[in-house]
Design a protein around this motif. Structure first.
Motif, mmCIF file in Angstrom:
data_model
loop_
_atom_site.group_PDB
_atom_site.id
_atom_site.type_symbol
_atom_site.label_atom_id
_atom_site.label_comp_id
_atom_site.label_asym_id
_atom_site.label_seq_id
_atom_site.Cartn_x
_atom_site.Cartn_y
_atom_site.Cartn_z
ATOM 1 N N TRP A 81 37.552 46.795 36.143
ATOM 2 C CA TRP A 81 36.857 45.573 36.965
ATOM 3 C C TRP A 81 36.219 44.900 35.683
ATOM 4 N N PHE A 82 36.574 43.882 35.274
ATOM 5 C CA PHE A 82 35.828 43.244 34.107
ATOM 6 C C PHE A 82 35.647 41.751 34.158
ATOM 7 N N GLY A 126 38.308 37.228 34.806
ATOM 8 C CA GLY A 126 38.359 38.308 35.310
ATOM 9 C C GLY A 126 39.514 39.288 35.076
ATOM 10 N N ILE A 127 39.406 40.328 34.516
ATOM 11 C CA ILE A 127 40.640 41.389 34.517
ATOM 12 C C ILE A 127 40.533 42.444 35.368
ATOM 13 N N GLU A 163 48.074 36.121 35.569
ATOM 14 C CA GLU A 163 49.110 37.036 35.539
ATOM 15 C C GLU A 163 48.668 38.088 36.614
ATOM 16 N N GLY A 164 49.673 38.612 37.291
ATOM 17 C CA GLY A 164 49.293 39.897 38.151
ATOM 18 C C GLY A 164 49.604 39.194 39.582
ATOM 19 N N LYS A 165 48.750 39.859 40.616
ATOM 20 C CA LYS A 165 48.626 39.358 41.772
ATOM 21 C C LYS A 165 47.125 39.570 42.374
ATOM 22 N N PRO A 177 46.444 44.939 43.209
ATOM 23 C CA PRO A 177 47.262 46.378 43.222
ATOM 24 C C PRO A 177 47.734 46.800 41.840
ATOM 25 N N GLN A 178 47.616 45.796 40.943
ATOM 26 C CA GLN A 178 47.913 46.126 39.372
ATOM 27 C C GLN A 178 47.011 45.209 38.698
ATOM 28 N N LYS A 179 47.147 45.521 37.215
ATOM 29 C CA LYS A 179 46.230 44.697 36.485
ATOM 30 C C LYS A 179 46.293 43.168 36.778
ATOM 31 N N THR A 180 45.597 42.500 37.016
ATOM 32 C CA THR A 180 45.400 40.944 37.364
ATOM 33 C C THR A 180 44.229 40.366 36.440
ATOM 34 N N VAL A 181 44.972 39.208 36.049
ATOM 35 C CA VAL A 181 43.981 38.500 34.972
ATOM 36 C C VAL A 181 43.900 36.885 35.875
#
Length: 124
Positions: free
Chosen positions: A34-35, A50-51, A72-74, A105-109
């Motif tokens: 969580w960045f 936010g990543i 990217e992601g969800k 639920p997965q890596k999201t940007v």
């Protein structure tokens, strides 16, 4: 920025005006679940990257709206009465004072736009 949660939140402005902002390089360098990093300041607002992966805590911002835009992601944004689902190239604004929680639920940007004075942890 110290907090009781396991979030890496960098509120310093990383890029001055007229500098190239290289999002793929920031994403590649990120090792945290969580960045948040402030990218640049635009008048009295900031753009942050936010990543994220996992859940943030329930919180609200009494004085500030927040805009989330998925690159990217969800991203799910849980509200008290519904859930917003954001896929790539989709965004939503959360109105000040509204309780919410983001989760991925997965890596999201994502890109966030908010006032420079906001505390991402929220007004608990």
């Amino acid at each position: 920025m110290g907090n009781k949660y396991n979030y890496n939140q960098q509120m310093n402005v990383m890029y001055d005006h007229l500098e190239l902002i290289d999002v793929p390089a920031i994403v590649a360098a990120c090792k945290d679940k969580w960045f948040n990093q402030t990218l640049t300041q635009i008048n009295s607002s900031v753009a942050r990257i936010g990543i994220v992966e996992g859940e943030y805590h329930w919180h609200k911002h009494d004085n500030d709206d927040e805009f989330f835009f998925v690159l990217e992601g969800k991203l799910f944004i849980d509200l008290e009465d519904k859930v917003l689902e954001l896929n790539p190239m989709q965004g939503a604004t959360i109105t000040k004072g509204v309780m919410h929680r983001t989760r991925a639920p997965q890596k999201t940007v994502m890109l966030m736009v908010e006032t420079a004075a906001i505390d991402p942890i929220g007004d608990e």
